[in-house]
Write an enzyme that holds these catalytic residues in place. Structure first.
Site, PDB file in Angstrom:
ATOM      1  N   CYS A 128       1.309  -4.571  -4.072  1.00 60.88           N
ATOM      2  CA  CYS A 128       1.338  -3.278  -4.759  1.00 60.88           C
ATOM      3  C   CYS A 128       0.867  -2.168  -3.822  1.00 60.88           C
ATOM      4  CB  CYS A 128       0.448  -3.353  -6.007  1.00 60.88           C
ATOM      5  SG  CYS A 128       0.164  -1.757  -6.768  1.00 60.88           S
ATOM      6  N   CYS A 187      -2.522  -0.641  -4.860  1.00 64.79           N
ATOM      7  CA  CYS A 187      -3.629  -1.566  -4.583  1.00 64.79           C
ATOM      8  C   CYS A 187      -3.965  -1.517  -3.091  1.00 64.79           C
ATOM      9  CB  CYS A 187      -3.290  -2.988  -5.013  1.00 64.79           C
ATOM     10  SG  CYS A 187      -3.407  -3.261  -6.800  1.00 64.79           S
ATOM     11  N   ASP A 213      -0.939  13.316  -3.648  1.00 68.77           N
ATOM     12  CA  ASP A 213       0.415  12.765  -3.629  1.00 68.77           C
ATOM     13  C   ASP A 213       1.076  13.089  -2.286  1.00 68.77           C
ATOM     14  OD1 ASP A 213       2.576  11.912  -6.118  1.00 68.77           O
ATOM     15  OD2 ASP A 213       3.421  12.555  -4.200  1.00 68.77           O
ATOM     16  N   HIS A 245      -5.671  -3.388 -11.217  1.00 70.02           N
ATOM     17  CA  HIS A 245      -4.215  -3.245 -11.315  1.00 70.02           C
ATOM     18  C   HIS A 245      -3.754  -3.349 -12.767  1.00 70.02           C
ATOM     19  CE1 HIS A 245       0.004  -3.444  -9.965  1.00 70.02           C
ATOM     20  NE2 HIS A 245       0.129  -4.160 -11.077  1.00 70.02           N
ATOM     21  N   ASN A 300       4.165   8.629 -15.860  1.00 70.69           N
ATOM     22  CA  ASN A 300       5.503   8.097 -16.096  1.00 70.69           C
ATOM     23  C   ASN A 300       5.407   6.603 -16.395  1.00 70.69           C
ATOM     24  OD1 ASN A 300       6.821  10.561 -15.568  1.00 70.69           O
ATOM     25  ND2 ASN A 300       6.602  10.220 -13.363  1.00 70.69           N
ATOM     26  N   HIS A 333      -0.715   5.281 -12.927  1.00 70.00           N
ATOM     27  CA  HIS A 333      -1.231   6.486 -12.255  1.00 70.00           C
ATOM     28  C   HIS A 333      -1.000   7.692 -13.136  1.00 70.00           C
ATOM     29  CE1 HIS A 333       2.876   5.665 -10.886  1.00 70.00           C
ATOM     30  NE2 HIS A 333       3.073   6.970 -10.823  1.00 70.00           N
ATOM     31  N   HIS A 386      -0.565  11.726 -12.790  1.00 70.63           N
ATOM     32  CA  HIS A 386      -0.363  12.883 -11.919  1.00 70.63           C
ATOM     33  C   HIS A 386      -1.193  14.034 -12.485  1.00 70.63           C
ATOM     34  CE1 HIS A 386       3.495  11.336 -10.045  1.00 70.63           C
ATOM     35  NE2 HIS A 386       3.491  10.621 -11.159  1.00 70.63           N
TER      36      HIS A 386
HETATM   37  P1  5GP Z   1       5.958   7.971 -10.180  1.00 69.64           P
HETATM   38  O1  5GP Z   1       7.331   8.398  -9.739  1.00 69.64           O
HETATM   39  O2  5GP Z   1       5.839   6.458 -10.188  1.00 69.64           O
HETATM   40  O3  5GP Z   1       5.471   8.601 -11.441  1.00 69.64           O
HETATM   41  O4  5GP Z   1       4.951   8.530  -9.081  1.00 69.64           O
HETATM   42  C1  5GP Z   1       4.712   7.900  -7.865  1.00 69.64           C
HETATM   43  C2  5GP Z   1       4.156   8.938  -6.944  1.00 69.64           C
HETATM   44  O5  5GP Z   1       3.592   8.287  -5.831  1.00 69.64           O
HETATM   45  C3  5GP Z   1       5.211   9.918  -6.415  1.00 69.64           C
HETATM   46  O6  5GP Z   1       4.878  11.246  -6.805  1.00 69.64           O
HETATM   47  C4  5GP Z   1       5.167   9.703  -4.903  1.00 69.64           C
HETATM   48  O7  5GP Z   1       5.321  10.911  -4.182  1.00 69.64           O
HETATM   49  C5  5GP Z   1       3.803   9.076  -4.698  1.00 69.64           C
HETATM   50  N1  5GP Z   1       3.728   8.192  -3.546  1.00 69.64           N
HETATM   51  C6  5GP Z   1       4.612   7.194  -3.225  1.00 69.64           C
HETATM   52  N2  5GP Z   1       4.194   6.548  -2.112  1.00 69.64           N
HETATM   53  C7  5GP Z   1       3.028   7.154  -1.734  1.00 69.64           C
HETATM   54  C8  5GP Z   1       2.129   6.930  -0.643  1.00 69.64           C
HETATM   55  O8  5GP Z   1       2.297   6.039   0.201  1.00 69.64           O
HETATM   56  N3  5GP Z   1       1.047   7.750  -0.559  1.00 69.64           N
HETATM   57  C9  5GP Z   1       0.811   8.743  -1.475  1.00 69.64           C
HETATM   58  N4  5GP Z   1      -0.278   9.494  -1.298  1.00 69.64           N
HETATM   59  N5  5GP Z   1       1.640   8.978  -2.514  1.00 69.64           N
HETATM   60  C10 5GP Z   1       2.727   8.191  -2.637  1.00 69.64           C
HETATM   61 ZN    ZN Z   2      -1.712  -2.270  -7.950  1.00 66.43          ZN
END
Ligand code: 5GP
Ligand code: ZN
Length: 114
Positions: free
Chosen positions: A4, A7, A30, A46, A87, A100, A102
């Site tokens: 993950c 994680c 982000d 997790h 989400n 997570h 946001h």
């Molecule tokens: P989701 O689309 O699942 O709601 O949000 C996932 C978020 O994780 C996205 O906004 C994406 O930009 C962020 N994200 C993906 N990979 C990484 C990473 O390696 N580091 C950081 N800081 N954010 C990440």
């Molecule tokens: Zn995880």
């Protein structure tokens, strides 16, 4: 969970820009910000998503929401306003399957959320 992304971030195996941390929660910027303030608040345990959370996760969920409020204060958007989004699943475009929240702020948000 071994495979993950978030994680791995919690364990420092992937670098991140930390904003806040306590015993239950980690918060970091982000990588692809969609607002001047865009911080992800994640539980250290997790859990896949809000939808997958169980009765035993109650304290962890509360800690996440408290941390969102803390992050908003730290990022100076508590007074001006901020949005908390989580989400869950394909239709919501969840791309990382570790719960997570946001925390978005620093600009006037769109009225339409979907
Ligand atoms: P989701 O689309 O699942 O709601 O949000 C996932 C978020 O994780 C996205 O906004 C994406 O930009 C962020 N994200 C993906 N990979 C990484 C990473 O390696 N580091 C950081 N800081 N954010 C990440
Ligand atoms: Zn995880």
């Amino acid at each position: 969970m071994a495979d993950c992304l978030f994680c791995k971030i919690i364990h420092g195996e992937i670098p991140s820009n930390k904003v806040y941390e306590d015993d239950k929660v980690y918060a970091f910027r982000d990588i692809n910000p969609q607002a001047p303030v865009h911080v992800l608040v994640i539980p250290k345990e997790h859990i896949t998503s809000v939808g997958a959370a169980e009765e035993a996760d109650e304290a962890t969920l509360a800690a996440c929401l408290k941390a969102c409020a803390k992050v908003a204060k730290l990022e100076n958007v508590a007074e001006t306003g901020f949005r908390v989004v989580s989400n869950c699943g394909d239709d919501a475009c969840q791309s990382v399957h570790h719960l997570h929240f946001h925390v978005l702020g620093g600009k006037k948000m769109a009225e339409n959320m979907a």
